[in-house]
Write an enzyme that holds these catalytic residues in place. Structure first.
Site, PDB file in Angstrom:
ATOM      1  N   HIS A 135      -8.505  -0.193   2.437  1.00 23.54           N
ATOM      2  CA  HIS A 135      -8.120  -0.240   3.509  1.00 23.54           C
ATOM      3  C   HIS A 135      -9.072   0.763   4.649  1.00 23.54           C
ATOM      4  CE1 HIS A 135      -4.409  -1.085   6.565  1.00 23.54           C
ATOM      5  NE2 HIS A 135      -5.602  -1.080   7.271  1.00 23.54           N
TER       6      HIS A 135
ATOM      7  N   GLU B 238       0.797  -1.087  -0.127  1.00 17.22           N
ATOM      8  CA  GLU B 238      -0.166  -0.154  -0.112  1.00 17.22           C
ATOM      9  C   GLU B 238       0.939   1.470  -0.099  1.00 17.22           C
ATOM     10  OE1 GLU B 238      -2.631  -0.194   3.095  1.00 17.22           O
ATOM     11  OE2 GLU B 238      -3.318  -2.076   2.709  1.00 17.22           O
TER      12      GLU B 238
HETATM   13  C1  DGY Z   1      -5.697  -1.334  11.856  1.00 14.85           C
HETATM   14  O1  DGY Z   1      -6.463  -1.000  13.028  1.00 14.85           O
HETATM   15  O2  DGY Z   1      -5.122  -2.224  12.151  1.00 14.85           O
HETATM   16  C2  DGY Z   1      -6.602  -0.965  10.750  1.00 14.85           C
HETATM   17  O3  DGY Z   1      -6.285  -1.879   9.740  1.00 14.85           O
HETATM   18  C3  DGY Z   1      -6.027   0.428  10.361  1.00 14.85           C
HETATM   19  O4  DGY Z   1      -4.724   0.613  10.170  1.00 14.85           O
END
Ligand code: DGY
Length: 327
Positions: free
Chosen positions: A286, A268
């Protein structure tokens, strides 16, 4: 009067109002621009006591530029972006934001399952592109989730919250985790344990909910795709690199699996064109924890961790115990 400590917020969170509490306690500097380069990050951290970060790579070199740093408060339950061992060596606390996003992530995992198996986003795309409704033959043939078998890999809070939802869809739920639940817990949760390879062979939907670390990097690769049924859908709201993306692209192209719904990607923010172009993928940016409720609570949780650590108290979400405040 003692001087206020310094907190750096490396990116503006989606609910910036929830940061206000920090101003009562600290001098706060917020990076309102694009994410820092490594050099900029090192410079910005020079006089900082606490860091509020979001998906930024924080390695030992960066930590060395921050001699006063006491805490890295990571905005997210996953903290694979922070070198925890390096932090431990330097006496820096690392915290995450568990619990407050569990339900939101589990909701999106269900949404993605339905979206990919019922072809919701493909159908949406067709209509929005003003293509005609074709009531010919079996238009956009889809697959039910009800009465299918869901295999959950990683059976922590989010995995279990997904199981609860899946049972509401009359799914059979099997799970794999390195820590197996007790027989009583399994009974209560109405879920059955499977060894990893057995889960891959049996499940109609596989949803990933494990942390990313050395042991889960490319957990699903070519060998695993060879075990999965061609009718199975793969859902990932955990971390991109849990799947070997090249092997996934090949599996999708050769129809080794039916489809994939992905909220996270290996590198990403870039996403391979093959995943964007494929008919049998649903992709989201995401955003599994991206509700106002979850994001506000995540911000508050980071702030509480910062306030605790910088007031010499062990922060509630410490992931690298033991920790002692630097004198
Ligand atoms: C997490 O809380 O790990 C989510 O993917 C946001 O980064």
């Amino acid at each position: 009067m003692s001087e206020k400590k310094f907190v750096l917020v490396s990116r503006v969170p989606q609910t910036p109002d929830a940061l206000k509490i920090l101003y009562d306690h600290f001098e706060v500097r917020i990076n309102e621009g694009s994410p820092y380069s490594k050099d900029q990050f090192c410079k910005a951290l020079e006089d900082v006591d606490g860091l509020f970060c979001d998906d930024d790579e924080v390695d030992g070199e960066i930590m060395d530029s921050a001699t006063k740093l006491q805490i890295i408060a990571n905005y997210g339950v996953g903290y694979n972006n922070v070198d925890v061992v390096a932090a431990q060596k330097r006496g820096i606390a690392v915290t995450n934001t568990p619990e407050v996003l569990t339900e939101s992530v589990a909701d999106l995992a269900i949404g993605l399952m339905i979206s990919v198996s019922r072809r919701v986003s493909e159908a949406n795309y067709i209509l929005k592109k003003r293509k005609p409704l074709e009531w010919v033959g079996f238009y956009l043939p889809a697959v039910d989730i009800n009465h299918k078998t869901l295999g959950i890999v990683g059976f922590g809070r989010i995995g279990q919250a997904l199981a609860q939802r899946a049972l509401g869809f009359n799914m059979k739920v099997i799970y794999y985790d390195t820590n197996r639940c007790s027989i009583n817990e399994e009974k209560q949760l109405n879920c059955e344990f499977r060894e990893f390879n057995e889960l891959l062979k049996e499940a109609d939907f596989i949803s990933l909910h494990c942390n990313l670390d050395k042991s889960t990097l490319h957990l699903i690769g070519e060998d695993q795709f060879n075990l999965i049924k061609p009718s199975t859908f793969l859902i990932n709201t955990a971390r991109g690199a849990v799947i070997d993306e090249k092997a996934l692209i090949k599996a999708l192209q050769t129809k080794k699996i039916a489809g994939a719904a992905l909220d996270v990607f290996e590198d990403e923010p870039s996403i391979p064109n093959e995943l964007l172009d494929a008919d049998n993928t649903v992709v989201t940016p995401h955003m599994a924890s991206g509700t106002f409720e979850a994001r506000k609570a995540m911000t508050e949780r980071c702030c509480t961790n910062l306030i605790m650590a910088l007031n010499e108290k062990t922060p509630q979400d410490l992931v690298n115990p033991p920790w002692k405040p630097k004198k």
